[in-house]
Design a protein around this motif. Structure first.
Motif, PDB file in Angstrom:
ATOM      1  N   ARG A  72      -3.786   8.252   0.983  1.00 52.33           N
ATOM      2  CA  ARG A  72      -5.296   8.267   0.772  1.00 52.33           C
ATOM      3  C   ARG A  72      -5.763   9.625   0.371  1.00 52.33           C
ATOM      4  O   ARG A  72      -5.240  10.392   1.006  1.00 52.33           O
ATOM      5  CB  ARG A  72      -5.879   7.907   2.286  1.00 52.33           C
ATOM      6  CG  ARG A  72      -7.272   8.085   2.120  1.00 52.33           C
ATOM      7  CD  ARG A  72      -7.926   7.743   3.613  1.00 52.33           C
ATOM      8  NE  ARG A  72      -7.514   6.359   4.137  1.00 52.33           N
ATOM      9  CZ  ARG A  72      -7.519   6.205   5.470  1.00 52.33           C
ATOM     10  NH1 ARG A  72      -7.889   7.426   6.298  1.00 52.33           N
ATOM     11  NH2 ARG A  72      -7.017   5.092   6.157  1.00 52.33           N
ATOM     12  N   ALA A  73      -6.437   9.523  -0.688  1.00 49.91           N
ATOM     13  CA  ALA A  73      -7.102  10.692  -1.252  1.00 49.91           C
ATOM     14  C   ALA A  73      -8.417  11.078  -1.070  1.00 49.91           C
ATOM     15  O   ALA A  73      -9.203  10.123  -0.835  1.00 49.91           O
ATOM     16  CB  ALA A  73      -6.845  10.474  -2.851  1.00 49.91           C
ATOM     17  N   TYR A  74      -8.697  12.240  -0.922  1.00 48.44           N
ATOM     18  CA  TYR A  74     -10.145  12.731  -0.291  1.00 48.44           C
ATOM     19  C   TYR A  74     -10.817  13.490  -1.407  1.00 48.44           C
ATOM     20  O   TYR A  74     -10.212  14.615  -1.811  1.00 48.44           O
ATOM     21  CB  TYR A  74     -10.063  13.479   0.879  1.00 48.44           C
ATOM     22  CG  TYR A  74      -9.374  12.721   2.371  1.00 48.44           C
ATOM     23  CD1 TYR A  74     -10.247  12.157   2.947  1.00 48.44           C
ATOM     24  CD2 TYR A  74      -8.206  12.785   2.222  1.00 48.44           C
ATOM     25  CE1 TYR A  74      -9.594  11.214   4.057  1.00 48.44           C
ATOM     26  CE2 TYR A  74      -7.357  12.181   3.353  1.00 48.44           C
ATOM     27  CZ  TYR A  74      -8.255  11.708   4.196  1.00 48.44           C
ATOM     28  OH  TYR A  74      -7.374  10.900   5.277  1.00 48.44           O
ATOM     29  N   TYR A  75     -11.874  12.957  -1.835  1.00 53.59           N
ATOM     30  CA  TYR A  75     -12.599  13.577  -2.712  1.00 53.59           C
ATOM     31  C   TYR A  75     -14.160  14.131  -2.290  1.00 53.59           C
ATOM     32  O   TYR A  75     -14.865  13.485  -1.306  1.00 53.59           O
ATOM     33  CB  TYR A  75     -13.050  12.895  -3.892  1.00 53.59           C
ATOM     34  CG  TYR A  75     -11.712  12.270  -4.589  1.00 53.59           C
ATOM     35  CD1 TYR A  75     -11.123  13.061  -5.927  1.00 53.59           C
ATOM     36  CD2 TYR A  75     -10.981  11.131  -4.084  1.00 53.59           C
ATOM     37  CE1 TYR A  75      -9.949  12.642  -6.303  1.00 53.59           C
ATOM     38  CE2 TYR A  75      -9.639  10.776  -5.054  1.00 53.59           C
ATOM     39  CZ  TYR A  75      -9.312  11.534  -6.095  1.00 53.59           C
ATOM     40  OH  TYR A  75      -8.219  11.076  -6.517  1.00 53.59           O
ATOM     41  N   ARG A  76     -14.800  15.202  -2.760  1.00 60.33           N
ATOM     42  CA  ARG A  76     -16.089  15.777  -2.453  1.00 60.33           C
ATOM     43  C   ARG A  76     -16.862  15.700  -3.937  1.00 60.33           C
ATOM     44  O   ARG A  76     -16.170  16.015  -5.162  1.00 60.33           O
ATOM     45  CB  ARG A  76     -16.147  16.908  -1.775  1.00 60.33           C
ATOM     46  CG  ARG A  76     -15.568  17.991  -2.287  1.00 60.33           C
ATOM     47  CD  ARG A  76     -16.104  19.394  -1.312  1.00 60.33           C
ATOM     48  NE  ARG A  76     -15.838  19.246   0.100  1.00 60.33           N
ATOM     49  CZ  ARG A  76     -14.776  19.934   0.411  1.00 60.33           C
ATOM     50  NH1 ARG A  76     -14.244  20.545  -0.512  1.00 60.33           N
ATOM     51  NH2 ARG A  76     -14.357  19.824   1.676  1.00 60.33           N
ATOM     52  N   CYS A  77     -17.934  15.447  -3.730  1.00 58.80           N
ATOM     53  CA  CYS A  77     -18.912  15.505  -4.952  1.00 58.80           C
ATOM     54  C   CYS A  77     -19.147  16.894  -5.619  1.00 58.80           C
ATOM     55  O   CYS A  77     -19.406  17.860  -4.415  1.00 58.80           O
ATOM     56  CB  CYS A  77     -20.151  14.851  -4.608  1.00 58.80           C
ATOM     57  SG  CYS A  77     -21.334  14.862  -6.128  1.00 58.80           S
TER      58      CYS A  77
ATOM     59  N   ASN B 237      -5.223  -2.689  12.962  1.00 54.53           N
ATOM     60  CA  ASN B 237      -4.839  -2.334  11.311  1.00 54.53           C
ATOM     61  C   ASN B 237      -6.109  -2.272  10.617  1.00 54.53           C
ATOM     62  O   ASN B 237      -6.620  -3.326  10.516  1.00 54.53           O
ATOM     63  CB  ASN B 237      -3.741  -3.539  10.921  1.00 54.53           C
ATOM     64  CG  ASN B 237      -3.368  -3.315   9.601  1.00 54.53           C
ATOM     65  OD1 ASN B 237      -3.750  -2.137   8.976  1.00 54.53           O
ATOM     66  ND2 ASN B 237      -2.540  -4.290   9.149  1.00 54.53           N
ATOM     67  N   ASN B 238      -6.301  -1.081   9.792  1.00 52.29           N
ATOM     68  CA  ASN B 238      -7.467  -1.230   8.976  1.00 52.29           C
ATOM     69  C   ASN B 238      -7.434  -1.851   7.743  1.00 52.29           C
ATOM     70  O   ASN B 238      -8.104  -1.841   6.814  1.00 52.29           O
ATOM     71  CB  ASN B 238      -7.977   0.079   8.866  1.00 52.29           C
ATOM     72  CG  ASN B 238      -8.532   0.671  10.060  1.00 52.29           C
ATOM     73  OD1 ASN B 238      -9.068  -0.190  10.788  1.00 52.29           O
ATOM     74  ND2 ASN B 238      -8.846   1.816  10.205  1.00 52.29           N
ATOM     75  N   SER B 239      -5.830  -2.200   7.126  1.00 52.25           N
ATOM     76  CA  SER B 239      -5.659  -2.630   5.946  1.00 52.25           C
ATOM     77  C   SER B 239      -6.167  -3.828   5.983  1.00 52.25           C
ATOM     78  O   SER B 239      -6.463  -4.739   6.858  1.00 52.25           O
ATOM     79  CB  SER B 239      -4.251  -2.374   5.604  1.00 52.25           C
ATOM     80  OG  SER B 239      -3.292  -3.302   6.719  1.00 52.25           O
ATOM     81  N   GLY B 240      -6.574  -4.550   4.723  1.00 51.48           N
ATOM     82  CA  GLY B 240      -6.772  -5.919   4.714  1.00 51.48           C
ATOM     83  C   GLY B 240      -8.358  -6.054   4.201  1.00 51.48           C
ATOM     84  O   GLY B 240      -8.976  -4.814   3.631  1.00 51.48           O
TER      85      GLY B 240
ATOM     86  N   LYS C  71      -3.510  12.362   2.250  1.00 54.57           N
ATOM     87  CA  LYS C  71      -2.741  11.935   3.391  1.00 54.57           C
ATOM     88  C   LYS C  71      -2.127  10.695   3.357  1.00 54.57           C
ATOM     89  O   LYS C  71      -2.635   9.830   2.829  1.00 54.57           O
ATOM     90  CB  LYS C  71      -3.903  12.042   4.665  1.00 54.57           C
ATOM     91  CG  LYS C  71      -4.393  13.347   4.960  1.00 54.57           C
ATOM     92  CD  LYS C  71      -3.194  14.310   5.756  1.00 54.57           C
ATOM     93  CE  LYS C  71      -3.204  13.663   7.394  1.00 54.57           C
ATOM     94  NZ  LYS C  71      -2.317  14.652   8.102  1.00 54.57           N
ATOM     95  N   MET C  72      -1.313  10.523   4.029  1.00 51.55           N
ATOM     96  CA  MET C  72      -0.458   9.273   4.275  1.00 51.55           C
ATOM     97  C   MET C  72      -1.265   8.696   5.515  1.00 51.55           C
ATOM     98  O   MET C  72      -1.267   9.313   6.472  1.00 51.55           O
ATOM     99  CB  MET C  72       0.862   9.495   4.635  1.00 51.55           C
ATOM    100  CG  MET C  72       1.816   9.945   3.362  1.00 51.55           C
ATOM    101  SD  MET C  72       1.632   8.941   1.978  1.00 51.55           S
ATOM    102  CE  MET C  72       2.329   7.262   2.488  1.00 51.55           C
ATOM    103  N   ALA C  73      -1.721   7.607   5.342  1.00 51.00           N
ATOM    104  CA  ALA C  73      -2.279   6.855   6.547  1.00 51.00           C
ATOM    105  C   ALA C  73      -1.531   5.792   7.099  1.00 51.00           C
ATOM    106  O   ALA C  73      -0.707   5.336   6.548  1.00 51.00           O
ATOM    107  CB  ALA C  73      -3.608   6.196   6.038  1.00 51.00           C
ATOM    108  N   LYS C  74      -1.470   5.739   8.523  1.00 50.19           N
ATOM    109  CA  LYS C  74      -0.792   4.822   9.050  1.00 50.19           C
ATOM    110  C   LYS C  74      -1.074   3.425   8.575  1.00 50.19           C
ATOM    111  O   LYS C  74      -2.006   2.953   8.482  1.00 50.19           O
ATOM    112  CB  LYS C  74      -1.148   4.907  10.656  1.00 50.19           C
ATOM    113  CG  LYS C  74       0.029   4.284  11.519  1.00 50.19           C
ATOM    114  CD  LYS C  74      -0.363   4.361  12.960  1.00 50.19           C
ATOM    115  CE  LYS C  74       0.635   3.838  13.804  1.00 50.19           C
ATOM    116  NZ  LYS C  74       0.163   3.548  15.151  1.00 50.19           N
ATOM    117  N   GLY C  75       0.174   2.682   8.653  1.00 46.28           N
ATOM    118  CA  GLY C  75       0.046   1.373   8.115  1.00 46.28           C
ATOM    119  C   GLY C  75       0.011   1.076   6.579  1.00 46.28           C
ATOM    120  O   GLY C  75      -0.534  -0.014   6.124  1.00 46.28           O
TER     121      GLY C  75
END
Length: 450
Positions: A224-229, A435-438, A215-219
């Motif tokens: 962002r890639a999602y993985y599962r074990c 903003n979650n970046s940083g 997904k494209m995350a805001k900001g």
DNA sequence: CGAATTTGACCGGCGC
DNA sequence: GCGCCGGTCAAATTCG
């Protein structure tokens, strides 16, 4: 072309000689590679063996301690219950019965943990508790205990947290009201985030992952890639991988959940780290003040080295530990010598020390029934602007468990082959939607706060 | 051909 | 109630 004076025949001979030398060099490197592989294999094998042996020894030692503490715990519990029976309202009693029913008496680990937490409490007050105090205290203990049990199961059995629907991947359901379910849900949400410089798409953590979304995350212009074990069917561990918006050389990996299957040694470190992190954060969420009230806690933590680089922040959807491996270690405040932090600057020592440290850390945390989270908010900022950093407060007193942070540092460093020590560890549970970046990329919440 | 990845759709939470 | 957003699903596609 510049004539260097050499004849074509000489050039040819020289080239042939070079080829021969290069071949010899390649053969030599191949042999070295082979030898190194054998050495690595040998070391890995030895490490696994020692790890198992050490774990066994630690378990035996803890069982002995637990037995003694269990006696004390049972006595305390009976006293508390008697007081409740005398003066507490029916409602509270009913709640206690419900809660107590969730903890099987036969669960030795529970007894051990609970007695540990009671021991912690022994040191915090000498005055006899009132009925309501006893009731709330017991309830808090039960809640913390349920969470502790969830976490203790995490490394080996998460099935109980999984069988929601056989046809659907279980989802977090906030409508659940049961304490155990809440703890389960919170456990599901506890996260460990790792920031590291890497050109690769993922850091190597010893596990097998399957991508299930992007997904494209805001900001952040980076997806962002999602993985599962995929190491075992039904394993609920997931991770998110994303590049930092400010510095795209920084890879941010966020782990969530606990493996329900055996792990290779390389993966053990990360799994233990996430489990420990979840444990610490959830203990902190349990509204108990023991963490700060217990004067023995800090003394018991072996190496008070990392408090100066750990911050704790409060509020948030998901409790998260953020590990920052990206800064220049020399720029960070240097911990005092003879600390774990400095020991781990030698990566070759990491693996050898990890099992003991993990065990010690988890053991310490089993005795640590609560972590007081305080909120520091910048009132000049609007809710949208209150990023995690605004919530951050230096928590020297807590700094999580310094031992814990050092363990994480070691784990991650060994994981990505980075000889840098972790220079920033943040436990974050911010509820800001900023903003979650940083530096503190993960914010969250869902933790009951005081 | 089976496994892994991609990608648009869908769902639920949350703020307005 | 509506729209935004993060997270997940699952069909389609690609890869080995």
């Amino acid at each position: 072309m510049v004539d260097d004076g050499s004849s074509p025949a000489t050039d040819d001979t020289r080239a042939k000689n070079e080829i021969v030398m290069l071949r010899a060099e390649i053969e030599r490197v191949d042999r070295e590679n082979q030898e190194l592989k054998e050495m690595l294999s040998h070391v890995t094998k030895s490490y696994s063996t020692m790890q198992v042996h050490l774990m066994t020894l630690m378990e035996e030692s803890q069982k002995k301690d637990a037995h003694a503490q269990q006696q004390l715990h049972v006595k305390h519990r009976q006293e508390d219950k008697q007081q409740i029976e005398v003066g507490t309202s029916r409602l509270v009693q009913k709640q206690l019965v419900v809660d107590l029913g969730l903890v099987p008496a036969s669960d030795i680990h529970d007894q051990q943990s609970l007695s540990s937490s009671e021991n912690n409490e022994d040191g915090r007050s000498n005055s006899p508790p009132t009925n309501s105090e006893v009731a709330s205290r017991l309830q808090m203990e039960e809640e913390a205990e349920i969470t502790r049990r969830e976490i203790s199961m995490g490394m080996g059995r998460e099935e109980e947290a999984v069988h929601v629907s056989p046809n659907k991947v279980p989802r977090f359901n906030p409508s659940k009201t049961n304490n155990a379910d809440q703890a389960e849900a919170t456990m599901r949400k506890a996260r460990v985030s790792v920031r590291a410089r890497s050109e690769a798409t993922m850091i190597t953590d010893g596990c097998q992952w399957r991508k299930y979304g992007q997904k494209m995350a805001k900001g952040n212009p980076c997806p962002r890639a999602y993985y599962r074990c995929t190491m075992a069917a039904g394993c609920t561990v997931r991770k998110q991988v994303q590049r930092c918006a400010e510095d795209r050389t920084i890879l941010i990996t966020t782990y969530e959940g606990n493996h329900n299957h055996p792990l290779p040694p390389a993966a053990m470190a990360m799994a233990s780290t996430t489990s420990s992190a979840a444990h610490m954060l959830l203990s902190g969420s349990m509204s108990s003040t023991d963490g700060l009230m217990n004067p023995n806690f800090l003394a018991r933590t072996l190496l008070p080295c990392s408090s100066n680089m750990a911050t704790i922040s409060a509020s948030a959807p998901f409790p998260t530990v953020t590990l920052d491996l990206t800064q220049d270690p020399n720029a960070a405040t240097q911990p005092p010598p003879n600390t774990i932090q400095s020991q781990f600057q030698n990566p070759s020592q990491n693996l050898a020390l990890l099992p003991q440290l993990f065990t010690q850390t988890l053991y310490n945390q089993s005795m640590f029934s609560g972590l007081q989270m305080s909120q520091h908010r910048d009132s000049s900022l609007g809710p949208k602007q209150q990023g995690p950093l605004a919530d951050s407060v230096t928590a020297a007193a807590i700094a999580a468990d310094p031992n814990f942070t050092a363990v994480i540092a070691a784990a991650i460093s060994s994981m990505i082959g980075n000889s840098h020590p972790i220079n920033n560890i943040t436990t974050n549970s911010s509820n800001s939607n900023g903003n979650n970046s940083g530096a503190n990329i993960v914010s969250s919440s869902g933790i009951p706060e005081n």
